[in-house]
Design an enzyme around this catalytic site. Structure first.
Site, PDB file in Angstrom:
ATOM      1  N   VAL A 140     132.357  13.215 -41.101  1.00  0.00           N
ATOM      2  CA  VAL A 140     131.401  13.974 -41.907  1.00  0.00           C
ATOM      3  C   VAL A 140     131.492  15.455 -41.576  1.00  0.00           C
ATOM      4  CG1 VAL A 140     128.940  14.357 -42.381  1.00  0.00           C
ATOM      5  CG2 VAL A 140     129.823  12.030 -42.157  1.00  0.00           C
TER       6      VAL A 140
ATOM      7  N   ASP B 187     125.273  20.934 -40.273  1.00  0.00           N
ATOM      8  CA  ASP B 187     125.836  21.243 -38.958  1.00  0.00           C
ATOM      9  C   ASP B 187     124.814  21.879 -38.022  1.00  0.00           C
ATOM     10  OD1 ASP B 187     128.481  20.297 -38.967  1.00  0.00           O
ATOM     11  OD2 ASP B 187     129.172  21.975 -40.142  1.00  0.00           O
TER      12      ASP B 187
ATOM     13  N   GLN C 283     130.950  23.332 -35.355  1.00  0.00           N
ATOM     14  CA  GLN C 283     129.642  23.967 -35.498  1.00  0.00           C
ATOM     15  C   GLN C 283     128.449  23.165 -34.997  1.00  0.00           C
ATOM     16  OE1 GLN C 283     126.790  25.968 -38.982  1.00  0.00           O
ATOM     17  NE2 GLN C 283     128.891  25.438 -39.470  1.00  0.00           N
TER      18      GLN C 283
ATOM     19  N   ASP D  16     143.476  18.972 -19.458  1.00  0.00           N
ATOM     20  CA  ASP D  16     144.224  17.961 -20.207  1.00  0.00           C
ATOM     21  C   ASP D  16     143.591  16.609 -19.897  1.00  0.00           C
ATOM     22  OD1 ASP D  16     145.932  16.190 -21.393  1.00  0.00           O
ATOM     23  OD2 ASP D  16     147.745  16.908 -20.413  1.00  0.00           O
TER      24      ASP D  16
ATOM     25  N   GLU E  48     129.835  19.501 -43.033  1.00  0.00           N
ATOM     26  CA  GLU E  48     128.585  20.099 -43.514  1.00  0.00           C
ATOM     27  C   GLU E  48     128.172  19.614 -44.902  1.00  0.00           C
ATOM     28  OE1 GLU E  48     125.274  22.023 -44.234  1.00  0.00           O
ATOM     29  OE2 GLU E  48     126.242  22.315 -42.290  1.00  0.00           O
TER      30      GLU E  48
ATOM     31  N   GLY F 255     106.111  22.438 -53.223  1.00  0.00           N
ATOM     32  CA  GLY F 255     104.786  22.194 -52.662  1.00  0.00           C
ATOM     33  C   GLY F 255     103.727  22.285 -53.736  1.00  0.00           C
ATOM     34  N   GLY F 256     102.511  22.452 -53.323  1.00  0.00           N
ATOM     35  CA  GLY F 256     101.410  22.493 -54.265  1.00  0.00           C
ATOM     36  C   GLY F 256     101.178  23.850 -54.901  1.00  0.00           C
ATOM     37  N   GLN F 257     101.941  24.865 -54.464  1.00  0.00           N
ATOM     38  CA  GLN F 257     101.776  26.219 -55.004  1.00  0.00           C
ATOM     39  C   GLN F 257     102.995  26.569 -55.855  1.00  0.00           C
ATOM     40  OE1 GLN F 257      98.944  27.589 -54.501  1.00  0.00           O
ATOM     41  NE2 GLN F 257      98.174  26.315 -52.836  1.00  0.00           N
TER      42      GLN F 257
ATOM     43  N   PHE G  65     132.649  14.361 -31.104  1.00  0.00           N
ATOM     44  CA  PHE G  65     133.922  13.769 -31.480  1.00  0.00           C
ATOM     45  C   PHE G  65     133.720  12.781 -32.630  1.00  0.00           C
ATOM     46  CE2 PHE G  65     134.965  14.321 -26.786  1.00  0.00           C
ATOM     47  CZ  PHE G  65     135.791  15.414 -26.993  1.00  0.00           C
TER      48      PHE G  65
END
Length: 415
Positions: free
Chosen positions: A137, A168, A17, A73, A139, A247-249, A97
């Site tokens: 690693v 991803d 992905q 190949d 997602e 946030g501030g709201q 990779f």
């Protein structure tokens, strides 16, 4: 009308992905993306999560539009020569990779530079340089290592990963920007360079407000916009904040009419300060507009739980769409919780090309996400994903191989 990246050729060694997200975006902008796959197998996602036997999965088709597929190949000496020819002809090599895999194939940075000094080599890795750089690693690992999971969910529950693929697809978007930036710099310098997008770094970039809050917490010991205030306790690290806005709201997800049977009958409601009086009027609490306990943002912060409970009594009498229609008349910020079914059926998303129907020769018609970035002079046409090895002969001919040479390479198993 031309495309923004007409003339740019991408050698695509990506799979699953993160990398395919990046190269698909570049292909949508007009780059010629040549996807190199293993003969007989291809990208592993061709067969993962199949819903139709022996047909490329939606996992693959939705990440590989507008690309060409060649099968080579890479362990075959003659196949390696084909790759060298491709490197000489391409502008960008993109790979995701495991660490060191490209070097083991014989294509170190130094070797690539010998073949093509203008080549840009772009990589997705799990971690940047450091103690974890050799770790594999995926997602959810990235979401955990990048700080997203520890700050997602409710304070009385475990960490939660997001349904959005910020590890991803999010890193793929970061890498695409790095590639375009490197291409621009190459016009000035004539040189290629390496571009790295680490998944941990990409997730952290999307979690920057939480790093902001970590520093605020260390200085003040409390964050008044978090639901833990005023009755809860803050620890040493930024806590999970439920549905708080970050946030501030102050905002929260509230039930709407039908919530008992519809798991998505909810709306996100923000108590934005400039429209507080309008909110009070809409929910029938006009007195709150002048009451000193509610009239100012600072006064409301310790009472947010009670405030949202009162607002929810109103939203529960409306469907999420009815509530949104009423609230938007007064510029009160809100948003319905849309299910994937509702998104798939939304006409406006079809009209803008955000949701696209594509016809595939073996799968038939399916829905996919179109280009989220719209350019006025580079419109996106979403073309189906390639069949495995569909363009091998075509690309080989462009490299200067004759039909006889192509046949000989195929016989030798190089392609």
């Amino acid at each position: 009308m031309g495309k923004a990246l007409d003339g740019v050729r991408i050698l695509d060694f990506t799979h699953v992905q993160s990398g395919p997200t990046c190269t698909q975006l570049l292909a949508w902008f007009g780059a010629d993306v040549i996807k190199v796959e293993r003969a007989g197998a291809g990208d592993i996602t061709r067969e993962q999560l199949r819903d139709i036997p022996d047909v490329d999965s939606l996992y693959f088709t939705m990440l590989n539009h507008n690309k060409r597929s060649v099968t080579i190949d890479t362990k075959n000496p003659e196949g390696k020569q084909v790759l060298e020819a491709l490197i000489q002809k391409c502008d960008v090599l993109v790979e995701n990779f495991a660490p060191g895999a490209l070097d083991r194939m014989g294509f170190t940075w130094e070797r690539i530079q010998e073949l093509n000094p203008r080549m840009i080599v772009a990589s997705v890795k799990g971690f940047g340089p450091g103690p974890y750089e050799d770790c594999k690693v995926y997602e959810n690992v990235a979401q955990c290592a990048g700080g997203a999971a520890s700050t997602t969910g409710f304070d009385d529950g475990p960490p939660v990963v997001s349904g959005a693929q910020i590890g991803d697809s999010g890193t793929g978007l970061h890498l695409a920007l790095g590639i375009v930036t490197a291409l621009y710099q190459r016009t000035q310098t004539g040189r290629g360079q390496r571009v790295l997008a680490a998944m941990q770094d990409g997730v952290l970039n999307l979690c920057r407000v939480k790093l902001r809050d970590q520093q605020r917490l260390e200085r003040t010991g409390v964050m008044k916009e978090y639901p833990q205030y005023p009755n809860g306790k803050f620890g040493e690290a930024v806590p999970r904040a439920g549905n708080a806005s970050g946030g501030g709201q102050p905002g929260w997800i509230l039930k709407c009419k039908g919530w008992e049977t519809d798991p998505n009958a909810y709306i996100y409601f923000i108590t934005q300060a400039p429209v507080w009086a309008k909110i009070c009027n809409v929910i029938g609490k006009e007195e709150w507009a002048t009451d000193p306990d509610y009239a100012t943002p600072a006064a409301r912060l310790p009472r947010l739980k009670d405030i949202f409970a009162e607002i929810e009594r109103w939203t529960m009498t409306k469907t999420k769409f009815e509530a949104m229609q009423i609230l938007n008349k007064y510029d009160i910020p809100c948003g319905p919780i849309l299910s994937m079914k509702e998104i798939a059926e939304e006409p406006s998303l079809r009209q803008t090309g955000t949701i696209v129907e594509v016809d595939h020769p073996t799968r038939g018609k399916y829905l996919t996400v179109g280009n989220p970035i719209k350019l006025s002079d580079s419109p996106t046409e979403v073309k189906r994903s390639p069949l495995l090895g569909e363009h091998t002969d075509e690309v080989m001919a462009e490299l200067g191989y004759s039909p006889e040479q192509i046949s000989a390479l195929r016989t030798a198993g190089a392609i």
